[in-house]
Design an enzyme around this catalytic site. Sequence first.
Site, PDB file in Angstrom:
ATOM      1  N   ASN A 165       0.765  -0.910  -0.234  1.00 35.36           N
ATOM      2  CA  ASN A 165       0.352  -0.065  -0.194  1.00 35.36           C
ATOM      3  C   ASN A 165       1.070   1.169   0.604  1.00 35.36           C
ATOM      4  O   ASN A 165       1.222   1.667   0.994  1.00 35.36           O
ATOM      5  CB  ASN A 165      -0.897  -0.002   1.496  1.00 35.36           C
ATOM      6  CG  ASN A 165      -1.344   1.212   1.315  1.00 35.36           C
ATOM      7  OD1 ASN A 165      -1.510   2.134   0.374  1.00 35.36           O
ATOM      8  ND2 ASN A 165      -2.122   2.063   2.145  1.00 35.36           N
ATOM      9  N   TRP A 166       0.938   1.889  -0.720  1.00 33.62           N
ATOM     10  CA  TRP A 166       2.487   3.083  -1.343  1.00 33.62           C
ATOM     11  C   TRP A 166       1.063   4.640  -0.389  1.00 33.62           C
ATOM     12  O   TRP A 166       1.931   5.190  -1.026  1.00 33.62           O
ATOM     13  CB  TRP A 166       2.404   3.151  -2.906  1.00 33.62           C
ATOM     14  CG  TRP A 166       2.980   1.504  -3.570  1.00 33.62           C
ATOM     15  CD1 TRP A 166       3.358   1.191  -2.361  1.00 33.62           C
ATOM     16  CD2 TRP A 166       3.332   1.765  -4.424  1.00 33.62           C
ATOM     17  NE1 TRP A 166       3.879   0.525  -3.245  1.00 33.62           N
ATOM     18  CE2 TRP A 166       3.914   0.314  -5.129  1.00 33.62           C
ATOM     19  CE3 TRP A 166       2.854   2.579  -6.196  1.00 33.62           C
ATOM     20  CZ2 TRP A 166       4.015   0.070  -6.236  1.00 33.62           C
ATOM     21  CZ3 TRP A 166       3.021   2.042  -6.933  1.00 33.62           C
ATOM     22  CH2 TRP A 166       3.587   1.069  -7.046  1.00 33.62           C
ATOM     23  N   LYS A 167       0.154   3.936  -0.557  1.00 37.06           N
ATOM     24  CA  LYS A 167      -0.786   5.559   0.424  1.00 37.06           C
ATOM     25  C   LYS A 167      -0.385   7.007  -0.506  1.00 37.06           C
ATOM     26  O   LYS A 167      -0.409   6.527  -2.161  1.00 37.06           O
ATOM     27  CB  LYS A 167       0.389   5.734   1.532  1.00 37.06           C
ATOM     28  CG  LYS A 167      -0.010   4.015   2.721  1.00 37.06           C
ATOM     29  CD  LYS A 167       0.204   4.930   4.085  1.00 37.06           C
ATOM     30  CE  LYS A 167       0.193   3.362   4.673  1.00 37.06           C
ATOM     31  NZ  LYS A 167       0.131   3.246   6.497  1.00 37.06           N
TER      32      LYS A 167
ATOM     33  N   HIS B 128      -9.058   1.834   5.769  1.00 31.87           N
ATOM     34  CA  HIS B 128      -8.300   1.193   5.888  1.00 31.87           C
ATOM     35  C   HIS B 128      -8.582   2.519   6.916  1.00 31.87           C
ATOM     36  O   HIS B 128      -9.329   2.976   7.202  1.00 31.87           O
ATOM     37  CB  HIS B 128      -6.845   2.226   5.212  1.00 31.87           C
ATOM     38  CG  HIS B 128      -5.254   1.924   5.621  1.00 31.87           C
ATOM     39  ND1 HIS B 128      -5.167   2.835   6.713  1.00 31.87           N
ATOM     40  CD2 HIS B 128      -4.909   1.007   5.651  1.00 31.87           C
ATOM     41  CE1 HIS B 128      -3.993   2.832   6.455  1.00 31.87           C
ATOM     42  NE2 HIS B 128      -3.520   1.644   6.378  1.00 31.87           N
TER      43      HIS B 128
ATOM     44  N   GLU C  22      -6.387   4.814   8.168  1.00 26.55           N
ATOM     45  CA  GLU C  22      -6.640   6.221   7.950  1.00 26.55           C
ATOM     46  C   GLU C  22      -7.932   6.791   7.609  1.00 26.55           C
ATOM     47  O   GLU C  22      -8.149   7.512   7.545  1.00 26.55           O
ATOM     48  CB  GLU C  22      -5.358   5.905   6.910  1.00 26.55           C
ATOM     49  CG  GLU C  22      -3.666   6.327   7.561  1.00 26.55           C
ATOM     50  CD  GLU C  22      -3.037   5.693   7.304  1.00 26.55           C
ATOM     51  OE1 GLU C  22      -2.878   5.703   5.808  1.00 26.55           O
ATOM     52  OE2 GLU C  22      -1.365   5.339   7.552  1.00 26.55           O
TER      53      GLU C  22
ATOM     54  N   GLU D 105      -4.953  -4.777  10.808  1.00 24.09           N
ATOM     55  CA  GLU D 105      -4.055  -3.848  10.916  1.00 24.09           C
ATOM     56  C   GLU D 105      -3.998  -3.069  12.133  1.00 24.09           C
ATOM     57  O   GLU D 105      -4.751  -2.128  12.410  1.00 24.09           O
ATOM     58  CB  GLU D 105      -3.979  -3.104   9.953  1.00 24.09           C
ATOM     59  CG  GLU D 105      -3.624  -3.816   8.605  1.00 24.09           C
ATOM     60  CD  GLU D 105      -2.868  -2.511   7.921  1.00 24.09           C
ATOM     61  OE1 GLU D 105      -1.904  -2.707   7.463  1.00 24.09           O
ATOM     62  OE2 GLU D 105      -3.722  -1.811   7.424  1.00 24.09           O
TER      63      GLU D 105
ATOM     64  N   GLY E  54       3.193   1.751  10.698  1.00 25.77           N
ATOM     65  CA  GLY E  54       4.386   3.910  10.157  1.00 25.77           C
ATOM     66  C   GLY E  54       4.876   3.690  11.637  1.00 25.77           C
ATOM     67  O   GLY E  54       5.530   4.715  11.738  1.00 25.77           O
TER      68      GLY E  54
ATOM     69  N   SER F  97       4.046  -2.155  10.413  1.00 30.60           N
ATOM     70  CA  SER F  97       5.340  -2.619  10.125  1.00 30.60           C
ATOM     71  C   SER F  97       5.908  -3.569   9.850  1.00 30.60           C
ATOM     72  O   SER F  97       7.017  -4.251  10.384  1.00 30.60           O
ATOM     73  CB  SER F  97       6.034  -1.800  11.805  1.00 30.60           C
ATOM     74  OG  SER F  97       5.684  -0.946  11.939  1.00 30.60           O
TER      75      SER F  97
ATOM     76  N   GLY G 204       2.729  -0.968   4.287  1.00 28.25           N
ATOM     77  CA  GLY G 204       3.273   0.335   3.889  1.00 28.25           C
ATOM     78  C   GLY G 204       4.701   1.184   3.699  1.00 28.25           C
ATOM     79  O   GLY G 204       4.886   0.582   2.686  1.00 28.25           O
ATOM     80  N   GLY G 205       4.808   1.554   4.770  1.00 30.12           N
ATOM     81  CA  GLY G 205       6.287   1.768   3.920  1.00 30.12           C
ATOM     82  C   GLY G 205       7.600   1.075   3.922  1.00 30.12           C
ATOM     83  O   GLY G 205       8.012   1.925   2.174  1.00 30.12           O
TER      84      GLY G 205
HETATM   85  P1  PGA Z   1       3.561   0.309   8.045  1.00 29.11           P
HETATM   86  O1  PGA Z   1       1.774   0.722   6.958  1.00 29.11           O
HETATM   87  O2  PGA Z   1       4.209  -0.759   7.050  1.00 29.11           O
HETATM   88  O3  PGA Z   1       4.322   1.276   7.124  1.00 29.11           O
HETATM   89  O4  PGA Z   1       2.788   0.342   9.100  1.00 29.11           O
HETATM   90  C1  PGA Z   1       1.145  -0.687   6.796  1.00 29.11           C
HETATM   91  C2  PGA Z   1      -0.417  -0.062   6.553  1.00 29.11           C
HETATM   92  O5  PGA Z   1      -0.740   0.956   7.041  1.00 29.11           O
HETATM   93  O6  PGA Z   1      -1.337  -0.716   5.816  1.00 29.11           O
END
Ligand code: PGA
Length: 257
Positions: A10-12, A100, A102, A172, A178, A218, A239-240
């Site tokens: 997930n590149w956000k 998600h 967010e 999650e 993050g 993470s 994510g990251g």
């Molecule tokens: P992260 O994000 O790997 O940067 O913790 C995961 C996500 O939000 O799907």
Amino acid sequence: MARTPVIAGNWKMNLDHLEAIQLVRQLVYHLVADVFDAAELVGVPPFTALRSLQSLIEGDRLRLALGAQTCSEHDAGAYTGEVSPVMLAALRVRYVICGHSERRTLFGETDEVVNRKVAAALRAGMTPILCVGESGEQRDAGVADAVVTRQVRAGLAGVAPEQVAQLVVAYEPIWAIGTGRTATPDDADAMCGVVRATVADVAGTDAADAVRVQYGGSVKPGNIRELMSRPHVDGALVGGASLDAEDFAVICRFSRR
Ligand code: PGA
């Protein structure tokens, strides 16, 4: 039952379409053919990169599926700024992340909205990745199981058991997203087990055996193998670390020595 793992990046809100093309090219360079048999790999770029990546993937016959980070609950109409699931399906987007954390916390998506997005994605023939997970305060208060159970039940309300069997749920924990703080493999497994037990409750044991439950929060090259060794963990939502081709390739290669 053997479930094919699904690893999604997930590149956000990162990477324009040119950067996205570059990342996918680098990623494929780092991966070898047998990786694509061991797991399903999904790239989830911003909307603006979907068309470019569709062309790249189809042109070069890459075995990378496309995902979208969210979608409208409506198919068409006067919804300025929204992106229809039908339009995403027309770009051969296979997965849609729904709910998600967010989206829930920054954009006010409730369980009901998330449920309607799950239904909209399914209606368009795509696979929802339903995200659930507790906050740090909820975990400290001992209500993590209850929160996740409620989110799974609400997210899947009205979805037929055969469709539940096909979809993906991502556990999650918000405190792990993050932050560099990962759930322990045992905690991740236990919570993915809670997700599976809830799916069994709402859609039966066949659906629970088939549904793929990802862990997210993470995920890094250094922890993927242990996370994936647990019975209830069928993949990762990354994510990251998915923004770095080499790191993401190592994560995708989790099953190889
Ligand atoms: P992260 O994000 O790997 O940067 O913790 C995961 C996500 O939000 O799907």
